[in-house]
Design an enzyme around this catalytic site. Sequence first.
Site, PDB file in Angstrom:
ATOM      1  N   TYR A 182      17.954  29.158   6.241  1.00  0.00           N
ATOM      2  CA  TYR A 182      16.817  29.947   6.701  1.00  0.00           C
ATOM      3  C   TYR A 182      16.774  30.000   8.226  1.00  0.00           C
ATOM      4  O   TYR A 182      16.948  28.991   8.914  1.00  0.00           O
ATOM      5  CB  TYR A 182      15.502  29.334   6.211  1.00  0.00           C
ATOM      6  CG  TYR A 182      15.244  29.513   4.739  1.00  0.00           C
ATOM      7  CD1 TYR A 182      15.118  30.782   4.183  1.00  0.00           C
ATOM      8  CD2 TYR A 182      15.088  28.411   3.912  1.00  0.00           C
ATOM      9  CE1 TYR A 182      14.861  30.948   2.824  1.00  0.00           C
ATOM     10  CE2 TYR A 182      14.823  28.549   2.558  1.00  0.00           C
ATOM     11  CZ  TYR A 182      14.713  29.832   2.026  1.00  0.00           C
ATOM     12  OH  TYR A 182      14.459  29.986   0.683  1.00  0.00           O
ATOM     13  N   MET A 187      13.525  23.495   0.440  1.00  0.00           N
ATOM     14  CA  MET A 187      12.713  22.720  -0.483  1.00  0.00           C
ATOM     15  C   MET A 187      13.568  21.901  -1.449  1.00  0.00           C
ATOM     16  O   MET A 187      13.264  20.737  -1.742  1.00  0.00           O
ATOM     17  CB  MET A 187      11.781  23.632  -1.283  1.00  0.00           C
ATOM     18  CG  MET A 187      10.816  22.888  -2.199  1.00  0.00           C
ATOM     19  SD  MET A 187       9.754  23.998  -3.157  1.00  0.00           S
ATOM     20  CE  MET A 187       8.803  24.770  -1.858  1.00  0.00           C
ATOM     21  N   ARG A 189      -9.943   0.803  15.901  1.00  0.00           N
ATOM     22  CA  ARG A 189      -9.891   1.591  14.671  1.00  0.00           C
ATOM     23  C   ARG A 189     -10.849   0.962  13.676  1.00  0.00           C
ATOM     24  O   ARG A 189     -11.947   1.464  13.460  1.00  0.00           O
ATOM     25  CB  ARG A 189      -8.442   1.646  14.148  1.00  0.00           C
ATOM     26  CG  ARG A 189      -8.200   2.666  13.067  1.00  0.00           C
ATOM     27  CD  ARG A 189      -6.738   2.717  12.678  1.00  0.00           C
ATOM     28  NE  ARG A 189      -6.232   1.467  12.135  1.00  0.00           N
ATOM     29  CZ  ARG A 189      -4.994   1.297  11.689  1.00  0.00           C
ATOM     30  NH1 ARG A 189      -4.122   2.299  11.737  1.00  0.00           N
ATOM     31  NH2 ARG A 189      -4.605   0.134  11.204  1.00  0.00           N
ATOM     32  N   LYS A 241       0.846  -1.204   0.000  1.00  0.00           N
ATOM     33  CA  LYS A 241       0.000   0.000   0.000  1.00  0.00           C
ATOM     34  C   LYS A 241       0.875   1.246   0.000  1.00  0.00           C
ATOM     35  O   LYS A 241       2.083   1.180   0.231  1.00  0.00           O
ATOM     36  CB  LYS A 241      -0.918  -0.010   1.215  1.00  0.00           C
ATOM     37  CG  LYS A 241      -0.192  -0.007   2.553  1.00  0.00           C
ATOM     38  CD  LYS A 241      -1.161  -0.033   3.719  1.00  0.00           C
ATOM     39  CE  LYS A 241      -0.396  -0.014   5.044  1.00  0.00           C
ATOM     40  NZ  LYS A 241      -1.289   0.090   6.207  1.00  0.00           N
TER      41      LYS A 241
END
Length: 360
Positions: A255, A303, A130, A35
Amino acid sequence: MSRPTFMTIDTRALKHNLERVRAIAPGRSIIAMVKANAYGHGVVPVAQALHQADALGVASLEEGIRLREAGIQQPIVLIEGLFYADEIAEAARNNFTLVVHHLPHVEMLEKAQVDQPFPIWLKINTGMHRLGIDPAQIETIYERLMAAPAVKKPIGLMTHFAEADVVDSLATLHQVECFTQTVAHLPGPRSLANSAGILAWPKAHGDWVRPGLMLYGASPFANVTGRDHDLQPVMTLWSRLIAITHVKRGGKVGYGGTWVAPEDMAVGVVGVGYGDGYPQFAQNGTPVLVNEVLCPLVGRVSMDMLTVDLRNQPQAQVGDPVTLWGKGLPVEQVARHSNTLAYEILTRMTPRPKVEVKGY
């Protein structure tokens, strides 16, 4: 070739890990979990390499159809079942195995008109809370499924563990006991164990096991890596140094200036970032390999780029290879430095890295 960012998939390692499952859970059938794009590895090449698995597990109809369109003929189990009643016809056309985990699934199958009955797994909620039928309702639900012409017999019986990765927790033992008592009088194959269940709870192996993360070479346990289980990493994310910047003592890198150079030094700029799937919140000191030598991450991940401390590799040059995780650097170590799990890191890979599938 343009941007030097690559994801290498080692199918030989994948097959090795499948054999490790067979060695740890001998005699059991295997539903190989593919999956979420095979945990970020690429579902089609992974499924092709896992042709010796007894079945494949996916999360949705769409994931199963993609495999059928690629020519995969093995049984495919829809682990979350069907989401809508109008998916029944497509599921039948593709010969999917269904998981039944709540009353609407039972009602779908009671109304279904199909040429061939569906193999199914009846999922029991033994404590995860769940998905799954409450144990008190199992007998009634089981009888309804047995009476449904669209259901192939025998019916498989399944549960899922909530804390199998916590080896000193009693929760898994309680779930096994609940499952055993609930299905004691019912025929059909049993399936309980995910990767952690396979590795740590041999009494829970049942008839079918469902390996996921361990197939891809990572460990589900804290402070352990796949190497400790003789597993091999299937994915290696790697790039190259695209620049080397000389930073004066006190210079801030990246940053927000979250890392300050303690001395005059070289900082390597690597052509990979969170836009490729590398975790944005990896901390200063996260291990990175430059020319197979540890050169820790410094500064905030961008990024498209990240930066590393090159003091351990003073001879490094632009173009040198950089391993972010995989061969030589367990993904679990990166996950720990990023306050997350290997599951999340692997499944969040984006389409940007160039994919290389190798059998070595």
